[in-house]
Scaffold this motif. Structure first.
Motif, mmCIF file in Angstrom:
data_model
loop_
_atom_site.group_PDB
_atom_site.id
_atom_site.type_symbol
_atom_site.label_atom_id
_atom_site.label_comp_id
_atom_site.label_asym_id
_atom_site.label_seq_id
_atom_site.Cartn_x
_atom_site.Cartn_y
_atom_site.Cartn_z
ATOM 1 N N GLN A 147 1.072 -1.043 -0.071
ATOM 2 C CA GLN A 147 -0.057 -0.051 0.074
ATOM 3 C C GLN A 147 0.975 1.274 0.090
ATOM 4 O OE1 GLN A 147 -3.504 0.422 -0.496
ATOM 5 N NE2 GLN A 147 -3.071 -1.572 -1.120
ATOM 6 N N GLU A 148 2.089 1.269 0.502
ATOM 7 C CA GLU A 148 2.671 2.409 0.729
ATOM 8 C C GLU A 148 3.248 2.842 -0.571
ATOM 9 O OE1 GLU A 148 6.836 3.308 2.821
ATOM 10 O OE2 GLU A 148 5.514 2.598 4.162
ATOM 11 N N ALA A 149 4.089 1.678 -1.185
ATOM 12 C CA ALA A 149 4.339 1.751 -2.478
ATOM 13 C C ALA A 149 3.283 2.191 -3.411
ATOM 14 C CB ALA A 149 5.222 0.387 -3.114
ATOM 15 N N LEU A 150 2.210 1.505 -3.510
ATOM 16 C CA LEU A 150 0.859 2.157 -4.066
ATOM 17 C C LEU A 150 0.862 3.450 -4.037
ATOM 18 C CD1 LEU A 150 -1.407 1.367 -6.100
ATOM 19 C CD2 LEU A 150 -2.649 0.901 -3.969
ATOM 20 N N ALA A 151 0.713 4.182 -3.064
ATOM 21 C CA ALA A 151 0.676 5.459 -2.878
ATOM 22 C C ALA A 151 1.451 6.378 -3.437
ATOM 23 C CB ALA A 151 0.337 5.659 -1.129
ATOM 24 N N GLU A 152 2.988 5.994 -3.264
ATOM 25 C CA GLU A 152 3.990 6.624 -3.904
ATOM 26 C C GLU A 152 3.650 6.875 -5.446
ATOM 27 O OE1 GLU A 152 7.542 5.027 -2.221
ATOM 28 O OE2 GLU A 152 7.184 5.382 -0.586
ATOM 29 N N LEU A 153 3.459 5.325 -6.134
ATOM 30 C CA LEU A 153 3.232 5.346 -7.344
ATOM 31 C C LEU A 153 2.030 6.286 -7.815
ATOM 32 C CD1 LEU A 153 3.904 1.578 -7.927
ATOM 33 C CD2 LEU A 153 5.084 3.487 -9.018
ATOM 34 N N LEU A 154 0.953 6.146 -7.026
ATOM 35 C CA LEU A 154 -0.160 7.013 -7.450
ATOM 36 C C LEU A 154 0.327 8.671 -7.423
ATOM 37 C CD1 LEU A 154 -3.061 4.896 -5.934
ATOM 38 C CD2 LEU A 154 -2.493 4.960 -8.080
ATOM 39 N N ASP A 155 0.692 8.912 -6.076
ATOM 40 C CA ASP A 155 1.270 10.356 -6.251
ATOM 41 C C ASP A 155 2.074 10.732 -7.407
ATOM 42 O OD1 ASP A 155 -0.162 10.570 -3.747
ATOM 43 O OD2 ASP A 155 1.795 10.354 -2.281
ATOM 44 N N ARG A 156 3.001 9.863 -7.580
ATOM 45 C CA ARG A 156 4.005 10.029 -8.823
ATOM 46 C C ARG A 156 3.106 10.644 -10.139
ATOM 47 N NH1 ARG A 156 7.069 13.382 -10.204
ATOM 48 N NH2 ARG A 156 8.819 12.614 -11.747
ATOM 49 N N SER A 157 2.115 9.572 -10.301
ATOM 50 C CA SER A 157 1.275 9.758 -11.622
ATOM 51 C C SER A 157 0.941 11.226 -11.441
ATOM 52 C CB SER A 157 0.201 8.480 -11.764
ATOM 53 O OG SER A 157 -0.708 8.670 -10.835
ATOM 54 N N ARG A 158 0.192 11.416 -10.538
ATOM 55 C CA ARG A 158 -0.591 12.858 -10.139
ATOM 56 C C ARG A 158 0.549 14.087 -10.482
ATOM 57 N NH1 ARG A 158 -3.413 9.895 -6.646
ATOM 58 N NH2 ARG A 158 -2.232 10.327 -4.610
ATOM 59 N N GLU A 159 1.675 13.683 -10.011
ATOM 60 C CA GLU A 159 2.620 14.973 -10.579
ATOM 61 C C GLU A 159 3.177 14.876 -11.834
ATOM 62 O OE1 GLU A 159 6.158 13.460 -8.130
ATOM 63 O OE2 GLU A 159 5.259 13.830 -6.038
#
Length: 181
Positions: A59-71
């Motif tokens: 979940q932590e890695a998922l959140a980072e990947l989703l944040d990166r996609s938004r950036e």
């Protein structure tokens, strides 16, 4: 969740991260329970399946990947943004031995707990892909499902050749040549 149950939950996640990092995503669940200082029944009460434990760990890695996609969603170069995000996906899938295979399997099994990781990633990637397609930088017949499978396949191939640290980048570059219209 009671305080003792919450502590067990956190210890199980920490133990799973360590076991998966050392032994891969197929690490014995008994080993995870032992490292957490709990019985296997406690592990199964918190995480009834391996896929649910994997989902919780990632979940932590998922959140980072989703944040990166938004950036990256507003980047001036949509194709470069997509490529950067795909590289991050490959790095994530290659973080734990066996994870790429588990993610590939989950993409075909909507009932899998790992599908809960896969679906938000598909949505995030689809937005980046569509921007690159609208800019004329990626062929319109490319789908996010195909790209997700390709990234997992690249991570799986790189996992099988640890002596070649450049393999994932070379395979991604080769794949990208076929994406451009």
């Amino acid at each position: 969740m009671r305080a003792d149950a919450r502590r067990n939950h956190e210890r199980l996640l920490a133990a799973a991260r360590a076991a998966f990092a050392e032994q891969g995503a197929d690490a014995p669940l008994e080993e995870v329970a032992r490292r957490a200082g709990v019985g296997i029944g406690t592990l199964y009460r918190h995480f009834p399946t391996r896929a649910e434990l994997l989902n919780a760990v990632f979940q932590e890695a998922l959140a980072e990947l989703l944040d990166r996609s938004r950036e990256l969603a507003g980047a001036e170069a949509p194709c470069r943004a997509l490529v950067e995000w795909l590289r991050a996906l490959i790095a994530h899938a290659g973080e734990y031995r066996g994870l790429a295979h588990a993610l590939m399997s989950a993409s075909h099994d909507r009932s899998s707990a790992l599908a809960r990781c896969s679906e938000p990633l598909h949505s995030a990637g689809r937005r980046l892909l569509e921007r690159a397609q609208e800019a004329g930088q990626v062929r319109t017949d490319v789908s996010i499902g195909d790209l997700m499978q390709l990234t997992n396949a690249i991570a799986l191939a790189a996992e099988g050749c640890p002596e070649d640290p450049e393999l994932a980048d070379r395979l991604l570059a080769l794949t990208l040549r076929g994406l451009k219209g």
